[in-house]
Design an enzyme around this catalytic site. Structure first.
Site, PDB file in Angstrom:
ATOM      1  N   ALA A  68      34.562   7.545  -6.063  1.00 31.63           N
ATOM      2  CA  ALA A  68      34.099   8.924  -5.886  1.00 31.63           C
ATOM      3  C   ALA A  68      35.233   9.775  -5.340  1.00 31.63           C
ATOM      4  O   ALA A  68      36.063   9.295  -4.562  1.00 31.63           O
ATOM      5  CB  ALA A  68      32.928   8.931  -4.906  1.00 31.63           C
ATOM      6  N   GLY A 113      33.282   3.540  -7.044  1.00 31.43           N
ATOM      7  CA  GLY A 113      32.788   4.056  -8.324  1.00 31.43           C
ATOM      8  C   GLY A 113      33.727   3.735  -9.478  1.00 31.43           C
ATOM      9  O   GLY A 113      33.293   3.688 -10.637  1.00 31.43           O
ATOM     10  N   GLU A 116      32.677   0.431 -10.507  1.00 31.17           N
ATOM     11  CA  GLU A 116      31.346   0.590 -11.121  1.00 31.17           C
ATOM     12  C   GLU A 116      31.472   1.161 -12.538  1.00 31.17           C
ATOM     13  O   GLU A 116      30.737   0.770 -13.443  1.00 31.17           O
ATOM     14  CB  GLU A 116      30.461   1.480 -10.246  1.00 31.17           C
ATOM     15  CG  GLU A 116      30.101   0.771  -8.939  1.00 31.17           C
ATOM     16  CD  GLU A 116      29.266   1.643  -8.023  1.00 31.17           C
ATOM     17  OE1 GLU A 116      29.810   2.648  -7.518  1.00 31.17           O
ATOM     18  OE2 GLU A 116      28.081   1.325  -7.823  1.00 31.17           O
ATOM     19  N   GLU A 136      32.253   0.237  -0.412  1.00 31.84           N
ATOM     20  CA  GLU A 136      31.258   1.195   0.083  1.00 31.84           C
ATOM     21  C   GLU A 136      30.684   0.851   1.451  1.00 31.84           C
ATOM     22  O   GLU A 136      30.481   1.743   2.280  1.00 31.84           O
ATOM     23  CB  GLU A 136      30.108   1.345  -0.925  1.00 31.84           C
ATOM     24  CG  GLU A 136      30.443   2.240  -2.121  1.00 31.84           C
ATOM     25  CD  GLU A 136      31.105   1.484  -3.255  1.00 31.84           C
ATOM     26  OE1 GLU A 136      31.537   0.323  -3.054  1.00 31.84           O
ATOM     27  OE2 GLU A 136      31.199   2.061  -4.362  1.00 31.84           O
TER      28      GLU A 136
HETATM   29  N1  COA Z   1      39.064  10.707  -3.654  1.00 37.26           N
HETATM   30  C1  COA Z   1      39.929  11.723  -3.564  1.00 37.26           C
HETATM   31  N2  COA Z   1      41.248  11.568  -3.363  1.00 37.26           N
HETATM   32  C2  COA Z   1      41.720  10.309  -3.264  1.00 37.26           C
HETATM   33  C3  COA Z   1      40.874   9.170  -3.362  1.00 37.26           C
HETATM   34  C4  COA Z   1      39.482   9.407  -3.566  1.00 37.26           C
HETATM   35  N3  COA Z   1      38.606   8.400  -3.689  1.00 37.26           N
HETATM   36  N4  COA Z   1      41.618   8.063  -3.203  1.00 37.26           N
HETATM   37  C5  COA Z   1      42.874   8.482  -3.036  1.00 37.26           C
HETATM   38  N5  COA Z   1      42.951   9.830  -3.056  1.00 37.26           N
HETATM   39  C6  COA Z   1      44.127  10.675  -2.895  1.00 37.26           C
HETATM   40  C7  COA Z   1      44.670  10.546  -1.486  1.00 37.26           C
HETATM   41  O1  COA Z   1      43.976  11.408  -0.593  1.00 37.26           O
HETATM   42  C8  COA Z   1      46.109  10.946  -1.695  1.00 37.26           C
HETATM   43  O2  COA Z   1      46.193  12.357  -1.796  1.00 37.26           O
HETATM   44  P1  COA Z   1      47.300  13.168  -0.937  1.00 37.26           P
HETATM   45  O3  COA Z   1      48.623  12.724  -1.494  1.00 37.26           O
HETATM   46  O4  COA Z   1      46.972  14.597  -1.254  1.00 37.26           O
HETATM   47  O5  COA Z   1      47.092  12.768   0.486  1.00 37.26           O
HETATM   48  C9  COA Z   1      46.427  10.380  -3.071  1.00 37.26           C
HETATM   49  O6  COA Z   1      45.170  10.175  -3.713  1.00 37.26           O
HETATM   50  C10 COA Z   1      47.121   9.038  -2.994  1.00 37.26           C
HETATM   51  O7  COA Z   1      46.358   8.176  -2.184  1.00 37.26           O
HETATM   52  P2  COA Z   1      46.986   7.333  -0.967  1.00 37.26           P
HETATM   53  O8  COA Z   1      45.875   6.917  -0.072  1.00 37.26           O
HETATM   54  O9  COA Z   1      48.113   8.080  -0.341  1.00 37.26           O
HETATM   55  O10 COA Z   1      47.558   6.084  -1.778  1.00 37.26           O
HETATM   56  P3  COA Z   1      47.778   4.607  -1.237  1.00 37.26           P
HETATM   57  O11 COA Z   1      48.528   3.926  -2.320  1.00 37.26           O
HETATM   58  O12 COA Z   1      48.333   4.598   0.128  1.00 37.26           O
HETATM   59  O13 COA Z   1      46.308   3.968  -1.129  1.00 37.26           O
HETATM   60  C11 COA Z   1      44.062   3.483  -1.898  1.00 37.26           C
HETATM   61  C12 COA Z   1      45.523   3.783  -2.299  1.00 37.26           C
HETATM   62  C13 COA Z   1      43.269   3.425  -3.186  1.00 37.26           C
HETATM   63  C14 COA Z   1      43.979   2.097  -1.199  1.00 37.26           C
HETATM   64  C15 COA Z   1      43.528   4.562  -0.945  1.00 37.26           C
HETATM   65  O14 COA Z   1      43.818   5.826  -1.516  1.00 37.26           O
HETATM   66  C16 COA Z   1      42.032   4.493  -0.728  1.00 37.26           C
HETATM   67  O15 COA Z   1      41.563   3.611   0.018  1.00 37.26           O
HETATM   68  N6  COA Z   1      41.287   5.428  -1.346  1.00 37.26           N
HETATM   69  C17 COA Z   1      39.843   5.509  -1.177  1.00 37.26           C
HETATM   70  C18 COA Z   1      39.216   4.460  -2.033  1.00 37.26           C
HETATM   71  C19 COA Z   1      37.735   4.332  -1.750  1.00 37.26           C
HETATM   72  O16 COA Z   1      37.305   4.003  -0.655  1.00 37.26           O
HETATM   73  N7  COA Z   1      36.937   4.553  -2.791  1.00 37.26           N
HETATM   74  C20 COA Z   1      35.517   4.304  -2.717  1.00 37.26           C
HETATM   75  C21 COA Z   1      34.790   5.545  -2.540  1.00 37.26           C
HETATM   76  S1  COA Z   1      33.056   5.153  -2.443  1.00 37.26           S
END
Ligand code: COA
Length: 263
Positions: A68, A113, A116, A136
């Site tokens: 998401a 998601g 999913e 989640e």
């Molecule tokens: N929604 C919106 N933006 C997201 C995102 C999400 N789910 N996941 C990552 N981004 C954005 C980050 O905010 C970042 O933006 P910024 O450069 O403007 O700060 C960019 O994408 C890169 O992400 P970043 O976290 O810096 O990369 P990373 O390689 O260090 O980590 C992840 C990658 C995937 C491990 C980490 O981004 C993460 O845990 N994201 C959330 C995933 C999640 O929990 N999804 C389930 C939602 S129910």
């Protein structure tokens, strides 16, 4: 035009249609507009008789989809969130029920998601650096786009509980050994080309048989065995009446590859 105007790109490579979530700056997270675009463009490919398989993937190499869009969600009311969760079913339903095999090409992380979405697809191919998880519960919620239902069907209850309650993330190699992905593309190979080559049996295959096979296999999760066996007979009969079946027999006798027309 910005990425937000067109969050999903569509292209065709031979008989394969490709949808690419084009939001690399947000790791291809699923905004409302992205879900609507996947639904609309998914329908375009499902309705295109020249398309025999559909690939869903993400732009760049970092993420298939990070789930998401958590930035968009910050501004949501609870009702907005409920509506958004409903969109996963209404918009992704076209891919879920597609008569053509749908393949998730995991070009990077597939979280929440994102995984999913991959589970809505019939097959999953992963880059060797892909990471898969449903985090989640660590965010105080549960997977709400089918994850609790579909993951257990693919990997079994115990492993689904492990992934969801522990927030366990799998490497591509682990996901392969769990049966969560069907194929891992070795590092150094072109991901899309390797996937298109892997998909050749479908791209060159008999579409009526492909659709019948999908219907029969999907039914096995919905109905008791006796009913499933009846349905298998019904779908088998659909293939018997196809010209492609006649073509396969002729091609066998002539010692050549069949040319299937989906008739
Ligand atoms: N929604 C919106 N933006 C997201 C995102 C999400 N789910 N996941 C990552 N981004 C954005 C980050 O905010 C970042 O933006 P910024 O450069 O403007 O700060 C960019 O994408 C890169 O992400 P970043 O976290 O810096 O990369 P990373 O390689 O260090 O980590 C992840 C990658 C995937 C491990 C980490 O981004 C993460 O845990 N994201 C959330 C995933 C999640 O929990 N999804 C389930 C939602 S129910």
């Amino acid at each position: 035009m910005t990425t937000e105007d067109v969050p999903v790109l569509i292209e065709r490579r031979g008989a394969v249609g490709i949808l690419t979530i084009d939001r690399d700056s947000r790791l291809n997270a699923l905004s409302r507009g992205t879900l609507y675009a996947l639904g609309r463009l998914g329908k375009e490919l499902v309705d295109d008789s020249a398309v025999r398989a559909i690939i869903v993937t993400g732009a760049g190499t970092r993420a298939f989809c990070a789930g998401a869009d958590l930035k968009e969600r910050q501004g949501f009311t609870l009702d907005d969130v409920r509506h958004q969760v409903g969109l996963y079913r209404s918009e992704l339903g076209i891919l879920d029920k597609s008569p053509k095999p749908v393949v998730a090409l995991l070009n990077g992380v597939a979280l929440g998601g994102g995984l999913e979405l991959a589970l809505v697809c019939d097959l999953r191919v992963a880059a060797s650096h892909a990471v898969l998880g449903l985090p989640e519960t660590s965010l105080g919620i549960i997977p709400g786009a089918g994850g609790t239902q579909r993951l257990a069907r693919v990997v079994g209850e115990g492993r689904a509980v492990e992934m969801i309650t522990l927030g366990r993330r799998l490497s591509a190699a682990e996901a392969l050994s769990w049966g969560l992905v069907n194929h891992v593309v070795p590092e150094g190979e072109n991901l899309l080309d390797a996937t298109l080559a892997w998909l050749q049996p479908i791209a060159n295959g008999a579409p009526i048989a492909q659709a019948a096979a999908l219907k029969a296999i999907r039914a096995s999760f919905e109905v008791p065995l006796e009913r499933g066996l009846e349905l298998e007979s019904v779908y088998y009969d659909e293939t018997l009446r196809s010209r492609d079946r006649d073509e396969a027999l002729v091609a066998f006798a002539e010692k050549r590859k069949p040319v299937f027309r989906g008739e």
